[in-house]
Scaffold this motif. Structure first.
Motif, PDB file in Angstrom:
ATOM      1  N   GLN A 274      -3.341  -2.315  -0.943  1.00 23.96           N
ATOM      2  CA  GLN A 274      -3.578  -2.333   0.512  1.00 23.96           C
ATOM      3  C   GLN A 274      -2.616  -3.299   1.194  1.00 23.96           C
ATOM      4  O   GLN A 274      -2.049  -2.988   2.247  1.00 23.96           O
ATOM      5  N   ILE A 275      -2.417  -4.474   0.585  1.00 27.42           N
ATOM      6  CA  ILE A 275      -1.554  -5.487   1.198  1.00 27.42           C
ATOM      7  C   ILE A 275      -0.099  -5.035   1.230  1.00 27.42           C
ATOM      8  O   ILE A 275       0.628  -5.305   2.194  1.00 27.42           O
ATOM      9  N   MET A 276       0.351  -4.336   0.187  1.00 28.43           N
ATOM     10  CA  MET A 276       1.780  -4.023   0.100  1.00 28.43           C
ATOM     11  C   MET A 276       2.175  -2.740   0.822  1.00 28.43           C
ATOM     12  O   MET A 276       3.350  -2.381   0.845  1.00 28.43           O
ATOM     13  N   GLN A 277       1.213  -2.062   1.441  1.00 28.54           N
ATOM     14  CA  GLN A 277       1.554  -0.852   2.198  1.00 28.54           C
ATOM     15  C   GLN A 277       2.573  -1.175   3.286  1.00 28.54           C
ATOM     16  O   GLN A 277       2.416  -2.123   4.048  1.00 28.54           O
ATOM     17  N   GLY A 278       3.637  -0.374   3.335  1.00 27.83           N
ATOM     18  CA  GLY A 278       4.649  -0.555   4.354  1.00 27.83           C
ATOM     19  C   GLY A 278       5.641  -1.665   4.077  1.00 27.83           C
ATOM     20  O   GLY A 278       6.478  -1.970   4.920  1.00 27.83           O
ATOM     21  N   THR A 279       5.537  -2.294   2.903  1.00 24.18           N
ATOM     22  CA  THR A 279       6.484  -3.345   2.532  1.00 24.18           C
ATOM     23  C   THR A 279       7.489  -2.771   1.536  1.00 24.18           C
ATOM     24  O   THR A 279       7.347  -1.665   1.042  1.00 24.18           O
ATOM     25  N   GLY A 280       8.470  -3.594   1.189  1.00 23.24           N
ATOM     26  CA  GLY A 280       9.461  -3.171   0.204  1.00 23.24           C
ATOM     27  C   GLY A 280       9.170  -3.684  -1.183  1.00 23.24           C
ATOM     28  O   GLY A 280      10.068  -3.734  -2.034  1.00 23.24           O
ATOM     29  N   ALA A 281       7.919  -4.061  -1.443  1.00 22.42           N
ATOM     30  CA  ALA A 281       7.557  -4.616  -2.744  1.00 22.42           C
ATOM     31  C   ALA A 281       7.706  -3.573  -3.845  1.00 22.42           C
ATOM     32  O   ALA A 281       7.483  -2.379  -3.636  1.00 22.42           O
ATOM     33  N   ASN A 282       8.060  -4.043  -5.040  1.00 26.99           N
ATOM     34  CA  ASN A 282       8.144  -3.178  -6.212  1.00 26.99           C
ATOM     35  C   ASN A 282       6.735  -2.960  -6.754  1.00 26.99           C
ATOM     36  O   ASN A 282       6.118  -3.896  -7.283  1.00 26.99           O
ATOM     37  N   PRO A 283       6.192  -1.760  -6.657  1.00 25.71           N
ATOM     38  CA  PRO A 283       4.794  -1.547  -7.045  1.00 25.71           C
ATOM     39  C   PRO A 283       4.535  -1.766  -8.527  1.00 25.71           C
ATOM     40  O   PRO A 283       3.429  -2.169  -8.904  1.00 25.71           O
ATOM     41  N   LEU A 284       5.525  -1.532  -9.383  1.00 21.24           N
ATOM     42  CA  LEU A 284       5.299  -1.741 -10.815  1.00 21.24           C
ATOM     43  C   LEU A 284       5.167  -3.230 -11.132  1.00 21.24           C
ATOM     44  O   LEU A 284       4.366  -3.618 -11.985  1.00 21.24           O
ATOM     45  N   VAL A 285       5.935  -4.063 -10.448  1.00 21.94           N
ATOM     46  CA  VAL A 285       5.796  -5.515 -10.620  1.00 21.94           C
ATOM     47  C   VAL A 285       4.411  -5.960 -10.155  1.00 21.94           C
ATOM     48  O   VAL A 285       3.721  -6.732 -10.837  1.00 21.94           O
ATOM     49  N   VAL A 286       3.996  -5.473  -8.994  1.00 17.30           N
ATOM     50  CA  VAL A 286       2.689  -5.859  -8.444  1.00 17.30           C
ATOM     51  C   VAL A 286       1.567  -5.366  -9.351  1.00 17.30           C
ATOM     52  O   VAL A 286       0.616  -6.111  -9.650  1.00 17.30           O
ATOM     53  N   LEU A 287       1.645  -4.138  -9.806  1.00 20.13           N
ATOM     54  CA  LEU A 287       0.628  -3.592 -10.712  1.00 20.13           C
ATOM     55  C   LEU A 287       0.513  -4.440 -11.969  1.00 20.13           C
ATOM     56  O   LEU A 287      -0.597  -4.844 -12.365  1.00 20.13           O
ATOM     57  N   THR A 288       1.633  -4.702 -12.600  1.00 20.33           N
ATOM     58  CA  THR A 288       1.612  -5.401 -13.881  1.00 20.33           C
ATOM     59  C   THR A 288       1.113  -6.830 -13.728  1.00 20.33           C
ATOM     60  O   THR A 288       0.272  -7.299 -14.522  1.00 20.33           O
TER      61      THR A 288
END
Length: 234
Positions: A39-53
């Motif tokens: 929810q927080i990273m929606q619309g950002t350029g964050a790498n989702p695999l880094v955030v998930l892990t």
């Protein structure tokens, strides 16, 4: 490989290999942190695999809150995360290990390590949001019960005439840490969610303090006045 597949593989590993008794930090907690992080990273350029892990491995080393090395737990978790990814997930992109390790290390409140990447900020916010709202309320009393701490000082529940000590009184933890969390949030969405959920905790404390005074139907208005986050704050 899809995020859903990685998530499934991580959960399988934790269910088979992660033996620990703290039910406030179980696989369901890891899953909720990831859900909040999305929810927080929606619309950002964050790498989702880094955030998930990092969301799944941030507590892979989890020391009790009264452990003398509690402040080192996230650094130990970062080291352990690297080891597990290399040994159990050999096909995981090694180029992401440093980013993930930093996000794991920086998530901890007690470690006091500043997050220097967007992904680390998201994971830190998502984990801290677990301490707020209804789930946070349940977790704080679960943890304090496990540590054998009294609920509150019935003579001075808000610590107006004594020093706050959340290593002894459970209710002191609200002022010592929980009410301060919105100002530590790193992202706009994290701040918004934190303010909303802190307001719920303030309402609970106001009701609790009223009941301690014998008023079973009211609220302690001084608690609402002093601790409810204002729109201009943070």
């Amino acid at each position: 490989m899809s995020l859903e597949t990685w998530q499934s593989r991580f959960e399988t590993w934790f269910n088979q290999n992660w033996a620990q008794d703290d039910k406030a930090h179980d696989v369901a907690h890891l899953r909720r942190v990831w859900k909040t992080a999305q929810q927080i990273m929606q619309g950002t350029g964050a790498n989702p695999l880094v955030v998930l892990t990092a969301s799944y491995f941030h507590d892979v080393v989890n020391l009790p809150k009264n452990h003398p090395e509690r402040h080192l737990a996230s650094s130990k978790a970062a080291v352990e995360t690297r080891r597990i990814l290399l040994e159990a997930f050999a096909d995981f992109p090694t180029a992401l290990h440093d980013e993930i390790a930093h996000a794991v290390q920086a998530h901890s409140f007690s470690a006091g390590i500043a997050p220097n990447s967007l992904e680390a900020k998201i994971v830190q916010d998502a984990d801290r949001l677990e301490s707020l709202g209804a789930i946070g309320l349940a977790r704080v009393f679960y943890t304090s019960g496990a540590l054998g701490r009294p609920l509150f000082d019935s003579q001075d529940p808000l610590g107006k005439d004594r020093e706050l000590d959340d290593s002894h009184w459970t209710l002191d933890h609200f002022q010592k840490k929980l009410f301060t969390l919105p100002e530590t949030m790193q992202t706009v969405e994290g701040k918004r969610l934190a303010k909303h959920n802190v307001a719920f905790l303030v309402t609970f404390v106001a009701k609790l303090c009223a009941e301690i005074q014998g008023d079973l139907s009211g609220m302690d208005e001084s608690v609402l006045r002093d601790f409810t986050p204002r729109e201009s704050e943070y």
